[in-house]
Design a protein around this motif. Structure first.
Motif, PDB file in Angstrom:
ATOM      1  N   ARG A   3      34.375  37.329  40.817  1.00 50.54           N
ATOM      2  CA  ARG A   3      34.552  35.932  41.194  1.00 50.54           C
ATOM      3  C   ARG A   3      35.954  35.711  41.724  1.00 50.54           C
ATOM      4  N   THR A   4      36.113  34.663  42.432  1.00 46.23           N
ATOM      5  CA  THR A   4      37.399  34.443  43.096  1.00 46.23           C
ATOM      6  C   THR A   4      38.124  33.212  42.579  1.00 46.23           C
ATOM      7  N   ARG A   5      39.444  33.304  42.294  1.00 44.99           N
ATOM      8  CA  ARG A   5      40.227  32.161  41.848  1.00 44.99           C
ATOM      9  C   ARG A   5      41.246  31.799  42.919  1.00 44.99           C
ATOM     10  N   TRP A 222      35.040  29.058  41.413  1.00 45.85           N
ATOM     11  CA  TRP A 222      34.916  30.516  41.371  1.00 45.85           C
ATOM     12  C   TRP A 222      33.654  30.986  40.661  1.00 45.85           C
ATOM     13  N   ALA A 315      40.739  36.542  42.774  1.00 48.60           N
ATOM     14  CA  ALA A 315      39.367  36.504  42.264  1.00 48.60           C
ATOM     15  C   ALA A 315      39.330  36.421  40.756  1.00 48.60           C
TER      16      ALA A 315
END
Length: 317
Positions: A3-5, A222, A315
């Protein structure tokens, strides 16, 4: 699954506009004054000269200038005509999602890494910067010949990236190679992620004008906007060239990675330290150098200085 932050670098891929850096700019407004209303002059003998009504010019960006109505003066046997005005059209919203400009990369080898927070490498339409993200991860600012990061990984979203100033096309290349060394906990691995515009959440930062993914929950983007990548890359003890082809990349949400089309939709290149719900904190000491787009013409990306556009986010798992 990765997942992306969000991270905003410099401006400015810690944001990989740094990240991963490829944008759609807001138009500016210019307010124009409305026309002056007509007046009436009454000559001797009662002849009437009728004034002309005011005209309206609509400013860019939706600003309305209302024309001043004409003034009526009643003379002997004549009267003036009042001016009219027209309302301006409403301006367009600055919110995303944002389309990918997809301009071709104009250089392919990044071997110098300045420590500024704005654009520090590239040429022409292909420029970007460097970012480090995640609490507890820091970069050695005395080393501009490589990216050297140390610290503790304590959760999701820890790593570093090369962000692109705007969404770019790497379709002329077949993958990426980089020189890697160091250590990262007992697993001693790192994940590589080409950040795609279609899987990056624009709600994370609307000033960067990047991201084509609309998250179902804007406060937790995310969870539904997840970068593709290659996981579990072993970190050598001494500097070693690691190669990743577009065919090695998998995943991505809501748009799954395609080795054919996705390289034309890149906003940054990202390296992230792995984490899981059962993980415990671990120390890292990693150096990255000589990032190269492979399979195409090799041209050095020079160092530059200036104002950055905005880094791409890190991420999260």
């Amino acid at each position: 699954m990765m997942r992306t932050r969000a991270w905003i670098g410099g401006f400015g891929l810690a944001t990989l506009c740094g990240s991963v850096a490829f944008m759609v700019a807001c138009g500016s407004s210019s307010d124009n004054n409305g026309g002056t209303g007509g007046s009436t002059t009454t000559p001797k003998g009662g002849t009437t000269s009728t004034g002309t009504g005011g005209s309206t010019t609509t400013g860019q960006g939706g600003t309305t200038s209302t024309g001043q109505g004409g003034t009526t003066t009643t003379g002997q046997g004549g009267s003036g005509t009042a001016g009219t005005s027209t309302a301006g059209a409403a301006g367009a919203s600055a919110a995303g999602p944002y389309a990918c400009a997809g301009k071709a990369a104009t250089c392919s080898v990044i071997s110098d890494f300045l420590t500024g927070s704005s654009q520090v490498w590239g040429t022409g339409d292909f420029t970007g910067g460097i970012s480090v993200f995640g609490a507890g991860i820091t970069r050695d600012t005395t080393n501009t010949g490589a990216i050297h990061v140390t610290g503790m990984v304590t959760g999701y979203g820890h790593g570093f990236n090369l962000w692109f100033s705007s969404c770019s096309s790497l379709s002329a290349f077949t993958g990426v190679s980089f020189k890697l060394s160091g250590m990262a906990g007992t697993a001693n691995t790192i994940d590589f992620q080409p950040q795609t515009n279609s899987d990056y959440p624009w709600q994370a930062d609307t000033t960067a004008k990047k991201g084509g993914c609309t998250a179902t929950d804007a406060t937790m983007p995310w969870n539904t906007c997840i970068a593709p990548g290659k996981s579990g890359i072993a970190i050598p003890a001494t500097p070693t060239v690691v190669s990743v082809t577009w065919a090695d990349i998998t995943g991505g949400m809501p748009t799954a990675w395609s080795a054919t089309t996705s390289p034309g939709d890149i906003i940054g290149l990202q390296w992230q330290f792995p984490w899981s719900g059962t993980a415990t904190a671990y120390a890292v000491d990693v150096t990255l150098d000589d990032v190269t787009l492979t399979g195409g013409t090799q041209t050095a990306c020079p160092t530059i200085s200036g104002t950055g556009t905005g880094g791409s986010g890190g991420a999260s798992g």
